[in-house]
Design an enzyme around this catalytic site. Sequence first.
Site, PDB file in Angstrom:
ATOM      1  N   HIS A  22       0.843  -1.197   0.000  1.00 50.80           N
ATOM      2  CA  HIS A  22       0.000   0.000   0.000  1.00 50.80           C
ATOM      3  C   HIS A  22       0.879   1.247   0.000  1.00 50.80           C
ATOM      4  O   HIS A  22       1.798   1.381   0.794  1.00 50.80           O
ATOM      5  CB  HIS A  22      -0.906  -0.007   1.228  1.00 50.80           C
ATOM      6  CG  HIS A  22      -1.691   1.252   1.383  1.00 50.80           C
ATOM      7  ND1 HIS A  22      -1.714   1.966   2.542  1.00 50.80           N
ATOM      8  CD2 HIS A  22      -2.465   1.931   0.503  1.00 50.80           C
ATOM      9  CE1 HIS A  22      -2.478   3.034   2.394  1.00 50.80           C
ATOM     10  NE2 HIS A  22      -2.938   3.035   1.161  1.00 50.80           N
ATOM     11  N   ASP A  64      -4.892   4.023  -4.593  1.00 51.76           N
ATOM     12  CA  ASP A  64      -4.921   4.461  -3.198  1.00 51.76           C
ATOM     13  C   ASP A  64      -6.051   5.473  -2.979  1.00 51.76           C
ATOM     14  O   ASP A  64      -6.059   6.537  -3.585  1.00 51.76           O
ATOM     15  CB  ASP A  64      -3.577   5.085  -2.830  1.00 51.76           C
ATOM     16  CG  ASP A  64      -3.383   5.248  -1.335  1.00 51.76           C
ATOM     17  OD1 ASP A  64      -4.388   5.203  -0.580  1.00 51.76           O
ATOM     18  OD2 ASP A  64      -2.233   5.423  -0.907  1.00 51.76           O
ATOM     19  N   TYR A 109      10.270  12.537 -13.714  1.00 49.06           N
ATOM     20  CA  TYR A 109      11.445  11.657 -13.714  1.00 49.06           C
ATOM     21  C   TYR A 109      11.881  11.335 -12.288  1.00 49.06           C
ATOM     22  O   TYR A 109      12.182  10.181 -11.956  1.00 49.06           O
ATOM     23  CB  TYR A 109      12.619  12.295 -14.459  1.00 49.06           C
ATOM     24  CG  TYR A 109      12.524  12.305 -15.967  1.00 49.06           C
ATOM     25  CD1 TYR A 109      11.480  11.713 -16.654  1.00 49.06           C
ATOM     26  CD2 TYR A 109      13.503  12.921 -16.719  1.00 49.06           C
ATOM     27  CE1 TYR A 109      11.403  11.728 -18.035  1.00 49.06           C
ATOM     28  CE2 TYR A 109      13.448  12.950 -18.117  1.00 49.06           C
ATOM     29  CZ  TYR A 109      12.396  12.351 -18.759  1.00 49.06           C
ATOM     30  OH  TYR A 109      12.332  12.364 -20.125  1.00 49.06           O
TER      31      TYR A 109
END
Length: 139
Positions: A22, A64, A109
């Site tokens: 998670h 989530d 990035y």
Amino acid sequence: MLINIDPLLSPDLLHVLRAMGHGDEIAIVDANFPGTTNARRLVRLDGISVTEATRAILTVLPLDDFVDVPVFTMEVVGSPEEVPPAVAELRALVGERGACGTLERHAFYARARDCFAIVQTGETRLYGNIILKKGVVRS
């Protein structure tokens, strides 16, 4: 072979997705993305579009719901409000599963470097990059 598992989910990718916990994040990126340079773990899905890969991953990965924004795409350099075709498809795919934010190229990035894994697709459309934050698997 497994029942009810999208065939695009390779053994290596299934292993990565199962190992994630998670709050861990996974980047699904286009063919231009410097995946080998930035990945802790790299899974290649050459010949597969970013939307096909993301669709398959979302069949087994919950987003989530403890955070406001569990999904991020990369902004267009010099034109952050622009929505390239690949990004429009990714946003439509995520839909109501969770809010989708954007990150400036270098911020994307940096966040991808911190991801649990990077999935490098064969996507040739520019800006075909997305980061997903794994949610809780509820029974």
